[in-house]
Design a protein around this motif. Sequence first.
Motif, PDB file in Angstrom:
ATOM      1  N   ASP A 116       3.219   2.008   3.266  1.00 17.24           N
ATOM      2  CA  ASP A 116       4.007   1.000   3.985  1.00 17.24           C
ATOM      3  C   ASP A 116       5.508   1.287   3.934  1.00 17.24           C
ATOM      4  OD1 ASP A 116       1.910  -0.728   4.912  1.00 17.24           O
ATOM      5  OD2 ASP A 116       1.675  -1.465   2.871  1.00 17.24           O
TER       6      ASP A 116
ATOM      7  N   ASN B  18      -3.481  -8.607   7.892  1.00 18.13           N
ATOM      8  CA  ASN B  18      -3.485  -7.925   6.603  1.00 18.13           C
ATOM      9  C   ASN B  18      -2.884  -8.854   5.560  1.00 18.13           C
ATOM     10  OD1 ASN B  18      -3.036  -6.200   4.400  1.00 18.13           O
ATOM     11  ND2 ASN B  18      -2.966  -4.432   5.777  1.00 18.13           N
TER      12      ASN B  18
ATOM     13  N   HIS C 100      -0.424  -7.839   2.832  1.00 20.23           N
ATOM     14  CA  HIS C 100       1.009  -7.746   3.116  1.00 20.23           C
ATOM     15  C   HIS C 100       1.714  -9.058   2.839  1.00 20.23           C
ATOM     16  CE1 HIS C 100       0.298  -4.157   6.078  1.00 20.23           C
ATOM     17  NE2 HIS C 100       0.261  -3.785   4.818  1.00 20.23           N
TER      18      HIS C 100
ATOM     19  N   HIS D 297       0.857  -1.191   0.000  1.00 18.38           N
ATOM     20  CA  HIS D 297       0.000   0.000   0.000  1.00 18.38           C
ATOM     21  C   HIS D 297       0.893   1.241   0.000  1.00 18.38           C
ATOM     22  CE1 HIS D 297      -2.077  -3.318   2.313  1.00 18.38           C
ATOM     23  NE2 HIS D 297      -2.854  -3.178   1.244  1.00 18.38           N
TER      24      HIS D 297
ATOM     25  N   HIS E 121       7.345  -7.096   2.678  1.00 16.87           N
ATOM     26  CA  HIS E 121       6.694  -7.273   3.981  1.00 16.87           C
ATOM     27  C   HIS E 121       7.116  -8.573   4.676  1.00 16.87           C
ATOM     28  CE1 HIS E 121       3.706  -3.986   3.320  1.00 16.87           C
ATOM     29  NE2 HIS E 121       4.089  -4.196   2.081  1.00 16.87           N
TER      30      HIS E 121
ATOM     31  N   GLU F 259      -6.482   1.289   4.217  1.00 14.42           N
ATOM     32  CA  GLU F 259      -5.563   2.040   5.077  1.00 14.42           C
ATOM     33  C   GLU F 259      -5.817   3.540   4.961  1.00 14.42           C
ATOM     34  OE1 GLU F 259      -1.567   0.481   4.522  1.00 14.42           O
ATOM     35  OE2 GLU F 259      -2.242  -1.534   4.998  1.00 14.42           O
TER      36      GLU F 259
END
Length: 243
Positions: free
Chosen positions: A16, A123, A126, A13, A116, A47
């Motif tokens: 991040d 989530n 991720h 996103h 990630h 988000e």
Amino acid sequence: MSDQKTALIISAHAADFVWRCGGAIALHQKLGYQVTVACLSYGERGESARLWKEGKTLDQVKSIRRTEAENAAKALNVHDIQFLDLGDYPLDLGRESQDRVVDIIRAVQPSFMMSHSQYDPYNTDHMRTTDFALTCRMIAQAWGHNPGEKVLGAPQLYLFEPHQTEQMGWKPDTFLDITEVWDNKRAAIECMEGQQHLWDYYTNVAQNRGNHFRRNSGGMSGGRAAQYAEGFQSVFPRTVDEL
Ligand SMILES: [Zn+2]
């Protein structure tokens, strides 16, 4: 053939990359790397709660999130930021998205990559991003994929720190001292106006990791006086001539 050092961040996103590796980005830009950030989505649905509460439309949310991420990228001196607009909650990681990211990896030829944690029950965007990054890295290494293009070597994939460390099964094996670029990271954090509740939280994370850097670099017996650090977990072994 360029000997320019490069790095590629694959961020699920838009924000991040700021919280999780903004220091690594700013530091490596300072060290002469060209760091590219690929944002798979704007994080528009999942988000951007504050913007939805304000009654914004989907297009407005995406546009605001893009501007925030671009401003943060400027604060970190990012070489290039690309927005793939794959939607979020969930991301569309189908074949077309895969081909686009493989093209980016081959174009950048990163010295290292970041994404990630491998597990994130809060989530799934991720953890799917990390799995996707590994798949795209593998394809970029394949001589039979778009023959004639420069094939990818074996860049490390560093997993940046997730939001709730223990729940993600994330365990750092690398601490990076980001003290000299902390002001850049904090400025980038403050570009994320929709997520002000996270500003101090991620400042605290950086201070705590600074403590771990000091301890692991020698502690009271000559440890480096790092004030801020970021932690990473590496996926692949290092190849060394000396320990
Ligand atoms: Zn995210």
